[in-house]
Design a protein around this motif. Sequence first.
Motif, PDB file in Angstrom:
ATOM      1  N   VAL C  81     -45.261  27.323  15.249  1.00  0.00           N
ATOM      2  CA  VAL C  81     -43.857  27.303  15.659  1.00  0.00           C
ATOM      3  C   VAL C  81     -43.242  25.921  15.481  1.00  0.00           C
ATOM      4  O   VAL C  81     -42.215  25.757  14.818  1.00  0.00           O
ATOM      5  CB  VAL C  81     -43.713  27.749  17.134  1.00  0.00           C
ATOM      6  N   GLN C  82     -43.907  24.927  16.059  1.00  0.00           N
ATOM      7  CA  GLN C  82     -43.331  23.587  15.936  1.00  0.00           C
ATOM      8  C   GLN C  82     -43.323  23.130  14.479  1.00  0.00           C
ATOM      9  O   GLN C  82     -42.406  22.468  14.012  1.00  0.00           O
ATOM     10  CB  GLN C  82     -44.094  22.583  16.805  1.00  0.00           C
ATOM     11  N   LEU C  83     -44.385  23.539  13.757  1.00  0.00           N
ATOM     12  CA  LEU C  83     -44.459  23.203  12.337  1.00  0.00           C
ATOM     13  C   LEU C  83     -43.254  23.761  11.591  1.00  0.00           C
ATOM     14  O   LEU C  83     -42.559  23.049  10.873  1.00  0.00           O
ATOM     15  CB  LEU C  83     -45.745  23.797  11.754  1.00  0.00           C
ATOM     16  N   CYS C  84     -43.011  25.054  11.800  1.00  0.00           N
ATOM     17  CA  CYS C  84     -41.924  25.718  11.062  1.00  0.00           C
ATOM     18  C   CYS C  84     -40.563  25.217  11.521  1.00  0.00           C
ATOM     19  O   CYS C  84     -39.634  25.085  10.730  1.00  0.00           O
ATOM     20  CB  CYS C  84     -42.025  27.226  11.238  1.00  0.00           C
ATOM     21  N   ARG C  85     -40.463  24.940  12.807  1.00  0.00           N
ATOM     22  CA  ARG C  85     -39.180  24.454  13.306  1.00  0.00           C
ATOM     23  C   ARG C  85     -38.831  23.104  12.719  1.00  0.00           C
ATOM     24  O   ARG C  85     -37.727  22.873  12.245  1.00  0.00           O
ATOM     25  CB  ARG C  85     -39.222  24.353  14.825  1.00  0.00           C
ATOM     26  N   SER C  86     -39.786  22.185  12.780  1.00  0.00           N
ATOM     27  CA  SER C  86     -39.473  20.850  12.278  1.00  0.00           C
ATOM     28  C   SER C  86     -39.262  20.894  10.766  1.00  0.00           C
ATOM     29  O   SER C  86     -38.390  20.218  10.238  1.00  0.00           O
ATOM     30  CB  SER C  86     -40.573  19.863  12.653  1.00  0.00           C
ATOM     31  N   GLU C  87     -40.062  21.749  10.097  1.00  0.00           N
ATOM     32  CA  GLU C  87     -39.861  21.857   8.649  1.00  0.00           C
ATOM     33  C   GLU C  87     -38.499  22.442   8.344  1.00  0.00           C
ATOM     34  O   GLU C  87     -37.789  21.962   7.470  1.00  0.00           O
ATOM     35  CB  GLU C  87     -40.947  22.734   8.014  1.00  0.00           C
ATOM     36  N   ARG C  88     -38.142  23.461   9.099  1.00  0.00           N
ATOM     37  CA  ARG C  88     -36.837  24.080   8.900  1.00  0.00           C
ATOM     38  C   ARG C  88     -35.725  23.050   9.030  1.00  0.00           C
ATOM     39  O   ARG C  88     -34.851  22.938   8.172  1.00  0.00           O
ATOM     40  CB  ARG C  88     -36.640  25.188   9.934  1.00  0.00           C
ATOM     41  N   GLU C  89     -35.791  22.248  10.083  1.00  0.00           N
ATOM     42  CA  GLU C  89     -34.723  21.266  10.288  1.00  0.00           C
ATOM     43  C   GLU C  89     -34.706  20.207   9.203  1.00  0.00           C
ATOM     44  O   GLU C  89     -33.663  19.862   8.669  1.00  0.00           O
ATOM     45  CB  GLU C  89     -34.885  20.607  11.659  1.00  0.00           C
ATOM     46  N   SER C  90     -35.886  19.671   8.891  1.00  0.00           N
ATOM     47  CA  SER C  90     -35.911  18.593   7.908  1.00  0.00           C
ATOM     48  C   SER C  90     -35.517  19.107   6.532  1.00  0.00           C
ATOM     49  O   SER C  90     -34.773  18.452   5.805  1.00  0.00           O
ATOM     50  CB  SER C  90     -37.289  17.940   7.876  1.00  0.00           C
ATOM     51  N   VAL C  91     -36.013  20.291   6.177  1.00  0.00           N
ATOM     52  CA  VAL C  91     -35.676  20.842   4.871  1.00  0.00           C
ATOM     53  C   VAL C  91     -34.180  21.056   4.742  1.00  0.00           C
ATOM     54  O   VAL C  91     -33.555  20.656   3.761  1.00  0.00           O
ATOM     55  CB  VAL C  91     -36.421  22.178   4.631  1.00  0.00           C
ATOM     56  N   LEU C  92     -33.607  21.682   5.766  1.00  0.00           N
ATOM     57  CA  LEU C  92     -32.183  21.985   5.683  1.00  0.00           C
ATOM     58  C   LEU C  92     -31.343  20.717   5.755  1.00  0.00           C
ATOM     59  O   LEU C  92     -30.342  20.589   5.052  1.00  0.00           O
ATOM     60  CB  LEU C  92     -31.803  22.957   6.806  1.00  0.00           C
ATOM     61  N   ASN C  93     -31.777  19.782   6.581  1.00  0.00           N
ATOM     62  CA  ASN C  93     -31.057  18.529   6.675  1.00  0.00           C
ATOM     63  C   ASN C  93     -31.054  17.826   5.319  1.00  0.00           C
ATOM     64  O   ASN C  93     -30.015  17.361   4.844  1.00  0.00           O
ATOM     65  CB  ASN C  93     -31.708  17.639   7.731  1.00  0.00           C
ATOM     66  N   GLU C  94     -32.194  17.776   4.682  1.00  0.00           N
ATOM     67  CA  GLU C  94     -32.285  17.154   3.358  1.00  0.00           C
ATOM     68  C   GLU C  94     -31.385  17.856   2.359  1.00  0.00           C
ATOM     69  O   GLU C  94     -30.698  17.222   1.558  1.00  0.00           O
ATOM     70  CB  GLU C  94     -33.724  17.193   2.846  1.00  0.00           C
TER      71      GLU C  94
END
Lengths: 142, 142, 142, 142
Positions: C81-94
């Motif tokens: 969960v935390q993995l996907c959440r942080s990835e989701r945010e960083s990916v989309l932010n980028e």
Amino acid sequence: MFFSIDVHSDVAIYLQLVRQVKFAIAAGTIRPGQLLPSVRSLSNQVALNPNTVARAFNQLQADGVIETLRGRGMVVRDDAVQLCRSERESVLNERIGAVLAEAWHAGLAKKQIKTFVDAHLGQLCETEPAVLATAPVDDDDP
Amino acid sequence: MFFSIDVHSDVAIYLQLVRQVKFAIAAGTIRPGQLLPSVRSLSNQVALNPNTVARAFNQLQADGVIETLRGRGMVVRDDAVQLCRSERESVLNERIGAVLAEAWHAGLAKKQIKTFVDAHLGQLCETEPAVLATAPVDDDDP
Amino acid sequence: MFFSIDVHSDVAIYLQLVRQVKFAIAAGTIRPGQLLPSVRSLSNQVALNPNTVARAFNQLQADGVIETLRGRGMVVRDDAVQLCRSERESVLNERIGAVLAEAWHAGLAKKQIKTFVDAHLGQLCETEPAVLATAPVDDDDP
Amino acid sequence: MFFSIDVHSDVAIYLQLVRQVKFAIAAGTIRPGQLLPSVRSLSNQVALNPNTVARAFNQLQADGVIETLRGRGMVVRDDAVQLCRSERESVLNERIGAVLAEAWHAGLAKKQIKTFVDAHLGQLCETEPAVLATAPVDDDDP
DNA sequence: GTGGTCTAGACCACA
DNA sequence: GTGGTCTAGACCACA
């Protein structure tokens, strides 16, 4: 660039390729910037299905060891050497530890384990370390 | 009779069972003539699929370590101890040799390998060899 | 567990699956410990070749999101969960940053870009954020 | 005429060229009537495969941005400026919308998205919009 | 020429 | 039943 595949090994063929490429990079046999043989040529050379070779390259790319140059091929990344070296050491160190721990937990005496180890190390001494040791590479190698 | 199963291991679960039984017999924790728990009870105890436990027992039977007592269950054979002991030694010896050879062929210096081995052996020294050492068995035991 | 695949997308099918699983985990629609549908059943459900689904699962495993339980299937890892959440945010932010930078470097005025952004954000407001927003999950959800 | 090619980008090289030419025309850096460098000279300058450059020129010609002057080369068409400008706006507008929609569907809160956008826009403010802003062009320019 | 993706189908060990 | 591996062959964009 030579690869030896053992189709009867319990290690998957594509993983044998991955391991050999990584070790070759760690040993300096394959160098950063070098173009790997193409999927097609390598699959011919080692008599494997192109998909199997591609899977190995795919894994190497995921591991950050190589990268694709569009339409040109796969090239060894600059930071691959230190990556492969440290991975090689940690992987082998872990594996050695696991085996020794297994022997210990199985009830072998420490002295007995040492006897085994020394016998094997002695045998290794007799044969030269193949290609890899004959090509120790410094990073500032020409 | 306790077993520790690691579902994340790359070793099949039934093989983990087989190995642990054999090592326990070699160490004397399980003795000839002793009745093994039934597939059903053991599968409940370790929360495994009964098929998996049955497969392990099949393997042990095929290896000559246990035999069926009609209507009573599986029992450890009289000659199992020496069988398991010699297998334990040869298996572990082979495995140690394989790992050391791999490290050697991967290009690690012999000195480096020795450093790894000694470090791991040192760590093993600190912890006592668990259950197994507390039950040293003579070959002419039963 | 529903997936919508667009075979005409320029994003590879297996990557569409990967992305959807990750986002579903980040959103709490799929939870740690949950068993994913099998390769075969999912390939039937979405009318894809099993290899394609397997490739997606393979990728998810390599990304540390799921792991295989031998003979049982693929399960969502606890830390996914935390993995996907942080990835989701960083990916989309980028990705947001990249698009805005591209617009800027293409010569669009900052005011113009803002107009575009606000118009799109306004449209998003009208439609509800689909399944995902209706299932905001706290980690200590029952 | 300078182009910056990123071989690691997921955008095809020829499309990077096409985009940069169009944006340069939209920004007025390249003007109607201007003769483009030959495929050969440009491929030397940017160290690309001539096929790649030729493909970019083909695309630009197909898009009505440039045309061939027999025996002289490729020249920017008179109506290219308005073409590139409107395309620039619509393309960028679409892309911005797509990214924001993706973030929204991935479950990011609107407030969160706005935070990301503002942060990026703020950063863009600091650097001047490069070459492009120094050459503002009127539509009735040539 | 290069790699990337997808389909189809086989065989395997494992639970 | 489950996933893992391998082969075979097709089609694609790209350089």
